[in-house]
Write a protein that holds these residues in place. Structure first.
Motif, PDB file in Angstrom:
ATOM      1  N   HIS A  31       0.818  -1.217   0.000  1.00 35.24           N
ATOM      2  CA  HIS A  31       0.000   0.000   0.000  1.00 35.24           C
ATOM      3  C   HIS A  31       0.858   1.276   0.000  1.00 35.24           C
ATOM      4  O   HIS A  31       0.406   2.331   0.439  1.00 35.24           O
ATOM      5  N   ARG A  32       2.097   1.159  -0.479  1.00 36.72           N
ATOM      6  CA  ARG A  32       2.955   2.337  -0.606  1.00 36.72           C
ATOM      7  C   ARG A  32       2.768   2.928  -1.995  1.00 36.72           C
ATOM      8  O   ARG A  32       2.543   2.210  -2.978  1.00 36.72           O
ATOM      9  N   ALA A  33       2.885   4.233  -2.097  1.00 36.50           N
ATOM     10  CA  ALA A  33       2.678   4.910  -3.380  1.00 36.50           C
ATOM     11  C   ALA A  33       3.739   4.481  -4.382  1.00 36.50           C
ATOM     12  O   ALA A  33       4.905   4.262  -4.030  1.00 36.50           O
ATOM     13  N   VAL A  34       3.339   4.363  -5.639  1.00 40.43           N
ATOM     14  CA  VAL A  34       4.269   3.997  -6.708  1.00 40.43           C
ATOM     15  C   VAL A  34       5.397   5.023  -6.805  1.00 40.43           C
ATOM     16  O   VAL A  34       6.563   4.688  -7.032  1.00 40.43           O
ATOM     17  N   ARG A  35       5.038   6.288  -6.609  1.00 38.66           N
ATOM     18  CA  ARG A  35       6.043   7.353  -6.655  1.00 38.66           C
ATOM     19  C   ARG A  35       7.155   7.088  -5.644  1.00 38.66           C
ATOM     20  O   ARG A  35       8.346   7.221  -5.937  1.00 38.66           O
ATOM     21  N   GLU A  36       6.773   6.685  -4.437  1.00 33.62           N
ATOM     22  CA  GLU A  36       7.750   6.414  -3.379  1.00 33.62           C
ATOM     23  C   GLU A  36       8.633   5.226  -3.736  1.00 33.62           C
ATOM     24  O   GLU A  36       9.856   5.244  -3.519  1.00 33.62           O
ATOM     25  N   LEU A  37       8.031   4.179  -4.324  1.00 32.00           N
ATOM     26  CA  LEU A  37       8.797   2.994  -4.708  1.00 32.00           C
ATOM     27  C   LEU A  37       9.776   3.314  -5.829  1.00 32.00           C
ATOM     28  O   LEU A  37      10.914   2.817  -5.843  1.00 32.00           O
ATOM     29  N   LEU A  38       9.362   4.138  -6.773  1.00 33.07           N
ATOM     30  CA  LEU A  38      10.238   4.543  -7.874  1.00 33.07           C
ATOM     31  C   LEU A  38      11.462   5.298  -7.355  1.00 33.07           C
ATOM     32  O   LEU A  38      12.594   5.058  -7.793  1.00 33.07           O
ATOM     33  N   LEU A  39      11.234   6.216  -6.415  1.00 26.09           N
ATOM     34  CA  LEU A  39      12.332   7.005  -5.868  1.00 26.09           C
ATOM     35  C   LEU A  39      13.279   6.134  -5.053  1.00 26.09           C
ATOM     36  O   LEU A  39      14.495   6.301  -5.104  1.00 26.09           O
ATOM     37  N   GLU A  40      12.709   5.191  -4.305  1.00 26.94           N
ATOM     38  CA  GLU A  40      13.516   4.316  -3.461  1.00 26.94           C
ATOM     39  C   GLU A  40      14.463   3.473  -4.306  1.00 26.94           C
ATOM     40  O   GLU A  40      15.612   3.231  -3.928  1.00 26.94           O
ATOM     41  N   ARG A  41      13.996   3.048  -5.478  1.00 23.95           N
ATOM     42  CA  ARG A  41      14.826   2.212  -6.346  1.00 23.95           C
ATOM     43  C   ARG A  41      15.675   3.029  -7.316  1.00 23.95           C
ATOM     44  O   ARG A  41      16.527   2.468  -8.003  1.00 23.95           O
ATOM     45  N   GLY A  42      15.417   4.328  -7.376  1.00 23.35           N
ATOM     46  CA  GLY A  42      16.199   5.175  -8.272  1.00 23.35           C
ATOM     47  C   GLY A  42      15.976   4.889  -9.745  1.00 23.35           C
ATOM     48  O   GLY A  42      16.867   5.074 -10.570  1.00 23.35           O
ATOM     49  N   LEU A  43      14.767   4.458 -10.098  1.00 23.91           N
ATOM     50  CA  LEU A  43      14.496   4.067 -11.483  1.00 23.91           C
ATOM     51  C   LEU A  43      14.237   5.253 -12.399  1.00 23.91           C
ATOM     52  O   LEU A  43      14.587   5.231 -13.581  1.00 23.91           O
ATOM     53  N   VAL A  44      13.607   6.302 -11.859  1.00 26.69           N
ATOM     54  CA  VAL A  44      13.210   7.462 -12.670  1.00 26.69           C
ATOM     55  C   VAL A  44      13.530   8.731 -11.879  1.00 26.69           C
ATOM     56  O   VAL A  44      13.253   8.786 -10.675  1.00 26.69           O
ATOM     57  N   PRO A  45      14.098   9.752 -12.518  1.00 21.04           N
ATOM     58  CA  PRO A  45      14.350  11.008 -11.801  1.00 21.04           C
ATOM     59  C   PRO A  45      13.053  11.597 -11.252  1.00 21.04           C
ATOM     60  O   PRO A  45      11.999  11.527 -11.909  1.00 21.04           O
ATOM     61  N   GLU A  46      13.111  12.172 -10.061  1.00 21.31           N
ATOM     62  CA  GLU A  46      11.898  12.705  -9.439  1.00 21.31           C
ATOM     63  C   GLU A  46      11.293  13.832 -10.271  1.00 21.31           C
ATOM     64  O   GLU A  46      10.080  14.002 -10.307  1.00 21.31           O
ATOM     65  N   GLU A  47      12.135  14.594 -10.947  1.00 21.16           N
ATOM     66  CA  GLU A  47      11.621  15.684 -11.784  1.00 21.16           C
ATOM     67  C   GLU A  47      10.656  15.146 -12.841  1.00 21.16           C
ATOM     68  O   GLU A  47       9.621  15.767 -13.125  1.00 21.16           O
ATOM     69  N   LYS A  48      10.988  13.990 -13.432  1.00 24.34           N
ATOM     70  CA  LYS A  48      10.126  13.387 -14.453  1.00 24.34           C
ATOM     71  C   LYS A  48       8.821  12.896 -13.837  1.00 24.34           C
ATOM     72  O   LYS A  48       7.740  13.056 -14.418  1.00 24.34           O
ATOM     73  N   ILE A  49       8.904  12.306 -12.640  1.00 24.14           N
ATOM     74  CA  ILE A  49       7.692  11.827 -11.959  1.00 24.14           C
ATOM     75  C   ILE A  49       6.762  12.999 -11.664  1.00 24.14           C
ATOM     76  O   ILE A  49       5.545  12.921 -11.884  1.00 24.14           O
ATOM     77  N   ILE A  50       7.323  14.098 -11.163  1.00 26.21           N
ATOM     78  CA  ILE A  50       6.516  15.280 -10.836  1.00 26.21           C
ATOM     79  C   ILE A  50       5.860  15.845 -12.092  1.00 26.21           C
ATOM     80  O   ILE A  50       4.695  16.275 -12.071  1.00 26.21           O
ATOM     81  N   GLU A  51       6.588  15.835 -13.193  1.00 23.62           N
ATOM     82  CA  GLU A  51       6.036  16.345 -14.460  1.00 23.62           C
ATOM     83  C   GLU A  51       4.805  15.542 -14.875  1.00 23.62           C
ATOM     84  O   GLU A  51       3.779  16.100 -15.284  1.00 23.62           O
ATOM     85  N   ILE A  52       4.874  14.211 -14.745  1.00 24.43           N
ATOM     86  CA  ILE A  52       3.740  13.352 -15.113  1.00 24.43           C
ATOM     87  C   ILE A  52       2.586  13.540 -14.124  1.00 24.43           C
ATOM     88  O   ILE A  52       1.411  13.643 -14.518  1.00 24.43           O
ATOM     89  N   LEU A  53       2.913  13.581 -12.822  1.00 25.09           N
ATOM     90  CA  LEU A  53       1.863  13.765 -11.813  1.00 25.09           C
ATOM     91  C   LEU A  53       1.163  15.107 -11.976  1.00 25.09           C
ATOM     92  O   LEU A  53      -0.036  15.233 -11.691  1.00 25.09           O
ATOM     93  N   SER A  54       1.893  16.107 -12.429  1.00 24.15           N
ATOM     94  CA  SER A  54       1.288  17.423 -12.659  1.00 24.15           C
ATOM     95  C   SER A  54       0.211  17.337 -13.744  1.00 24.15           C
ATOM     96  O   SER A  54      -0.869  17.929 -13.617  1.00 24.15           O
ATOM     97  N   ARG A  55       0.523  16.588 -14.803  1.00 25.62           N
ATOM     98  CA  ARG A  55      -0.471  16.429 -15.881  1.00 25.62           C
ATOM     99  C   ARG A  55      -1.674  15.628 -15.402  1.00 25.62           C
ATOM    100  O   ARG A  55      -2.806  15.923 -15.742  1.00 25.62           O
TER     101      ARG A  55
END
Length: 576
Positions: A31-55
């Motif tokens: 039940h952890r957010a996908v965003r948090e899991l992505l950052l923990e594993r370092g798979l995608v830069p956070e800037e890119k995640i924020i850009e998608i979440l903004s849309r």
């Protein structure tokens, strides 16, 4: 929103199908957010995640380093609430004086928005920013105030509770709320967010000075009363496994810490001084030691030569430069590129700076007689394909490394010399025969680090005549040539520089150079021959970075003055 985020990342090729499925399964089970899991594993830069979440959320993005938060907004919510909820209000909405603009990193962070609304008595309009940007901004506006409060709280506690010793307080299991623990944690976290490589805690006659090294330059961060020194150093010793009762000799240790979903390795060194123990902490993000070659500064012809040297099945590859010039990062990047199931890579290091999956890493231990030389002899019996030696420090290690490279192994190592040509002389001075060096050496890479100009605030101006002379600009091009200079903004902390880039000098050992090395030719003769065969010096590569606006002329002068053979002093005499 979690499923939509994964689908978009997969469609854009930022994660593969297997990664998407693993992330989705872990999201459902934990039940952890996908965003948090992505950052923990370092798979995608956070800037890119924020850009998608903004849309997806229709919340606008904000770059907080471009914003100056008014004092009246900063007073609305206490710093501890902002930090705990990873939010920060940054302005009253111009269109509605009853609405507060608030930066958040997670569109689903309803609790953070509610905390700001209830505390400030304003309605909240969310904007998206990266976690690092939010916490860095909190540090910028509230950090020193928080650390001063922790120091004051500790001093008050000491006065009121003399019956407890410092060691008892800090060793006790439940110390997370201790003012000293909070102070040390805050120091490390602020250093990480300010991109510092080192923290210096320095005792003086009437104060404790704390400085951060950012982009190679030390800056004063804060000062404390001398009564805090013992508490800070003791806490650092405890978490890094050092002897807190020993204050007369230097000690070395290490610990790991996670800041903003990134794991950092912290190497600790203590040293007795006239006013008490000095403590230096060196910070290294584990994933940052292995980077893509272009981000290091390897492009064009230098990148081609770098790859060609490392493609050789055997030989010795040397990376040279002074301490702090990025040699370890270059070595780890090279190893990551060579790492595969088909090869056996073994390293011997002092210390191991980062763990690389699939690589066998050996830590030097002089107390157990495990030196570079003795470890290297054992490694040769482990059927290695590639050997990495952290540093060639003596003739015995150099001899074994050269012999290993001749007998079918690729050996990569570092050496402390100023340039590529002088590395050959250094090996000769260590007692290695010239014909062995000529046969064994595949290539030599010299490097320096220069500070990048901050892209948000750099300014340009026409080039001056003496600068054009120094940079060898043709007469017909001088009117159209500009130089870029540092200015300073909130993003770069007022320094005018943001991050660093390596400047390389790569000597590929050709038959002509082998003949010169075998004849024990001089360093100057080797350098001239290499340049005739296409080697670009550190000075030439730095010149290119100055002219394209990556760095400043002063940074070029700092790293290449030694290559000017005294001529630069005369040329630069007319500079203001």
């Amino acid at each position: 929103m979690n499923e939509q985020l994964l689908r978009i990342l997969y469609r854009q090729g930022l994660i593969d199908r297997e990664q998407a499925q693993e992330l989705w399964q872990e999201h459902q089970s934990s039940h952890r957010a996908v965003r948090e899991l992505l950052l923990e594993r370092g798979l995608v830069p956070e800037e890119k995640i924020i850009e998608i979440l903004s849309r997806l959320s229709h919340f606008p993005m904000v770059q907080l380093y471009e914003v100056k938060i008014p004092p009246e907004v900063r007073r609305l919510v206490p710093a501890e609430l902002l930090r705990a909820n990873e939010v920060i209000p940054f302005a009253v909405d111009p269109a509605d004086s009853g609405t507060l603009r608030v930066a958040i990193s997670d569109p689903m962070n309803m609790k953070g928005r509610d905390v700001v609304a209830l505390t400030s008595k304003y309605r909240v309009r969310p904007f998206l920013a990266t976690t690092a940007d939010i916490l860095r901004t909190i540090d910028r506006y509230y950090g020193r105030q928080e650390m001063a409060a922790a120091a004051e709280q500790y001093a008050s506690a000491q006065v009121g509770e003399q019956q407890h010793t410092l060691e008892d307080e800090l060793i006790h299991a439940d110390v997370s709320s201790s003012p000293v623990v909070m102070l040390v944690n805050s120091l490390v976290e602020q250093a990480v967010r300010q991109r510092a490589s080192d923290i210096h805690i320095e005792p003086e006659a009437d104060r404790v000075r704390v400085r951060f090294r950012v982009d190679g330059v030390l800056y004063l961060q804060s000062t404390y009363d001398t009564s805090l020194l013992a508490a800070i150093v003791t806490r650092v010793k405890i978490i890094s496994g050092l002897d807190i009762s020993e204050k007369r000799i230097p000690q070395d240790g290490r610990f790991s810490i996670t800041v903003d979903h990134m794991e950092y390795e912290v190497r600790v060194s203590t040293l007795p001084t006239a006013y008490g123990e000095k403590c230096v902490m060196r910070l290294a993000q584990k994933r940052a030691l292995s980077r893509d070659k272009e981000s290091l500064g390897l492009t064009g012809e230098n990148l081609r030569k770098f790859d060609k040297i490392l493609e050789k099945p055997n030989g010795i590859v040397l990376v040279t430069g002074p301490t702090g010039s990025g040699k370890s990062t270059t070595l780890y990047t090279a190893l990551s590129g060579l790492n595969s199931e088909a090869v056996n890579i073994v390293t011997v290091e002092d210390p191991i700076e980062a763990n690389i999956e699939g690589v066998n890493q050996v830590q030097v231990n002089p107390r157990a007689n495990l030196t570079f030389a003795s470890a290297l002899r054992s490694i040769l019996r482990q059927d290695p394909d590639i050997i990495m030696i952290g540093e060639i420090r003596d003739g015995e290690t150099a001899e074994i490394a050269v012999q290993a490279s001749i007998t079918g192994h690729l050996v990569v190592s570092t050496l402390h010399t100023n340039d590529t040509a002088s590395s050959v002389t250094r090996l000769l001075d260590m007692g290695v025969e010239s014909y062995l060096i000529a046969d064994a050496t595949a290539g030599i890479i010299a490097q320096r680090l220069v500070r990048r100009l901050c892209p948000s605030c750099r300014t340009s101006r026409p080039i001056l005549p003496h600068e054009a002379d120094y940079l060898d600009i043709p007469e017909e091009e001088r009117d159209s040539t500009v130089l870029w200079e540092p200015h300073g903004c909130t993003r770069c902390g007022g320094t005018g520089y943001y991050d660093r880039i390596a400047v390389y000098e790569i000597m590929e050992i050709t038959p002509a150079l082998r003949a010169l090395i075998a004849r024990r030719s001089t360093t100057d003769a080797l350098r001239r021959a290499a340049m005739q065969e296409g080697m670009h010096t550190i000075r030439e590569n730095a010149r290119s970075l100055v002219l394209d606006g990556t760095t400043s002329l002063s940074e070029m002068q700092r790293i290449s003055m030694e290559d000017d053979f005294g001529e630069a002093d005369d040329i630069l005499g007319g500079m203001p």
